[in-house]
Design a protein around this motif. Sequence first.
Motif, short mmCIF file in Angstrom:
data_model
loop_
_atom_site.label_atom_id
_atom_site.label_comp_id
_atom_site.label_asym_id
_atom_site.label_seq_id
_atom_site.Cartn_x
_atom_site.Cartn_y
_atom_site.Cartn_z
N UNK A 5 0.73 -1.13 -0.22
CA UNK A 5 0.01 0.01 -0.04
C UNK A 5 0.79 1.24 -0.17
N UNK A 6 0.59 2.15 -0.93
CA UNK A 6 1.32 3.31 -0.96
C UNK A 6 1.29 4.19 0.48
N UNK A 7 0.31 4.11 1.16
CA UNK A 7 0.18 4.90 2.35
C UNK A 7 0.86 3.77 3.71
N UNK A 8 1.42 2.78 3.34
CA UNK A 8 1.82 1.96 4.32
C UNK A 8 3.28 2.64 5.05
N UNK A 9 3.18 2.49 6.20
CA UNK A 9 4.37 3.38 6.87
C UNK A 9 5.75 2.46 6.81
N UNK A 10 6.59 3.05 7.12
CA UNK A 10 8.04 2.26 7.04
C UNK A 10 7.96 1.01 7.94
N UNK A 11 7.43 1.29 9.14
CA UNK A 11 7.30 -0.02 10.19
C UNK A 11 6.43 -0.93 9.62
N UNK A 12 5.28 -0.72 9.26
CA UNK A 12 4.69 -1.46 8.68
C UNK A 12 5.06 -2.39 7.42
N UNK A 13 5.66 -1.73 6.39
CA UNK A 13 6.60 -2.39 5.38
C UNK A 13 7.55 -3.21 6.21
N UNK A 29 7.35 -23.77 2.22
CA UNK A 29 6.45 -23.28 1.35
C UNK A 29 6.50 -23.77 -0.14
N UNK A 30 5.43 -24.01 -0.83
CA UNK A 30 5.64 -24.52 -2.15
C UNK A 30 6.53 -23.53 -3.14
N UNK A 31 7.14 -24.15 -4.10
CA UNK A 31 8.01 -23.14 -4.76
C UNK A 31 7.24 -22.08 -5.53
N UNK A 32 6.19 -22.19 -6.16
CA UNK A 32 5.26 -21.02 -6.75
C UNK A 32 5.12 -20.01 -5.73
N UNK A 33 4.61 -20.38 -4.45
CA UNK A 33 4.30 -19.52 -3.46
C UNK A 33 5.64 -18.71 -3.00
N UNK A 34 6.66 -19.79 -3.02
CA UNK A 34 8.17 -18.99 -2.33
C UNK A 34 8.48 -17.75 -3.43
N UNK A 35 8.21 -18.12 -4.69
CA UNK A 35 8.89 -17.07 -5.87
C UNK A 35 7.92 -15.86 -5.52
N UNK A 36 6.49 -16.08 -5.21
CA UNK A 36 5.69 -14.88 -5.22
C UNK A 36 5.98 -14.04 -3.96
N UNK A 37 6.19 -14.87 -2.66
CA UNK A 37 6.83 -14.25 -1.57
C UNK A 37 8.17 -13.25 -1.54
N UNK A 38 9.04 -14.15 -2.36
CA UNK A 38 10.25 -13.52 -2.74
C UNK A 38 10.16 -11.94 -3.58
N UNK A 39 9.17 -12.16 -4.45
CA UNK A 39 8.95 -10.96 -5.06
C UNK A 39 8.31 -9.88 -4.37
N UNK A 40 7.56 -10.39 -3.72
CA UNK A 40 6.92 -9.32 -2.48
C UNK A 40 7.87 -8.88 -1.72
N UNK A 41 8.78 -9.47 -1.13
CA UNK A 41 9.69 -9.08 -0.38
C UNK A 41 10.72 -8.16 -0.81
N UNK A 42 11.16 -8.41 -2.22
CA UNK A 42 11.88 -7.42 -3.13
C UNK A 42 11.22 -6.09 -3.24
N UNK A 43 9.96 -6.23 -3.43
CA UNK A 43 9.14 -4.96 -3.66
C UNK A 43 9.04 -4.11 -2.13
N UNK A 44 9.05 -4.97 -1.07
CA UNK A 44 8.84 -4.10 0.33
C UNK A 44 10.12 -3.83 0.50
N UNK A 45 11.21 -4.27 0.11
CA UNK A 45 12.84 -4.03 0.50
C UNK A 45 13.05 -2.54 -0.32
#
Length: 80
Positions: A5-13, A29-45
């Motif tokens: 979320x664009x309004x997400x605070x640093x702490x929430x991210x 975690x199943x491979x497909x889910x792990x890949x999606x989670x990794x991508x989400x982690x990169x976005x959050x980072x």
Amino acid sequence: MNETKPSQTFEESMEELENVVEKLEQGDVPLEEAIAMFQKGMELSKTCHEKLEKVEHQLDQIMHEDGELVETDLSKEEQE
């Protein structure tokens, strides 16, 4: 998986990123889910990094008594 979320605070991210990392470290975690989670982690980072850069820029501006903003470079001071 939720979008960042664009309004997400640093702490929430950071908390969400920590949760993603924790789940990935568990390894069950199943491979497909792990890949999606990794991508989400990169976005959050990236989001956290951008927020930190913005705050650093704000801290680089020092207010003079007459109200004039002066740019300073904290990274140069760290090297000295």
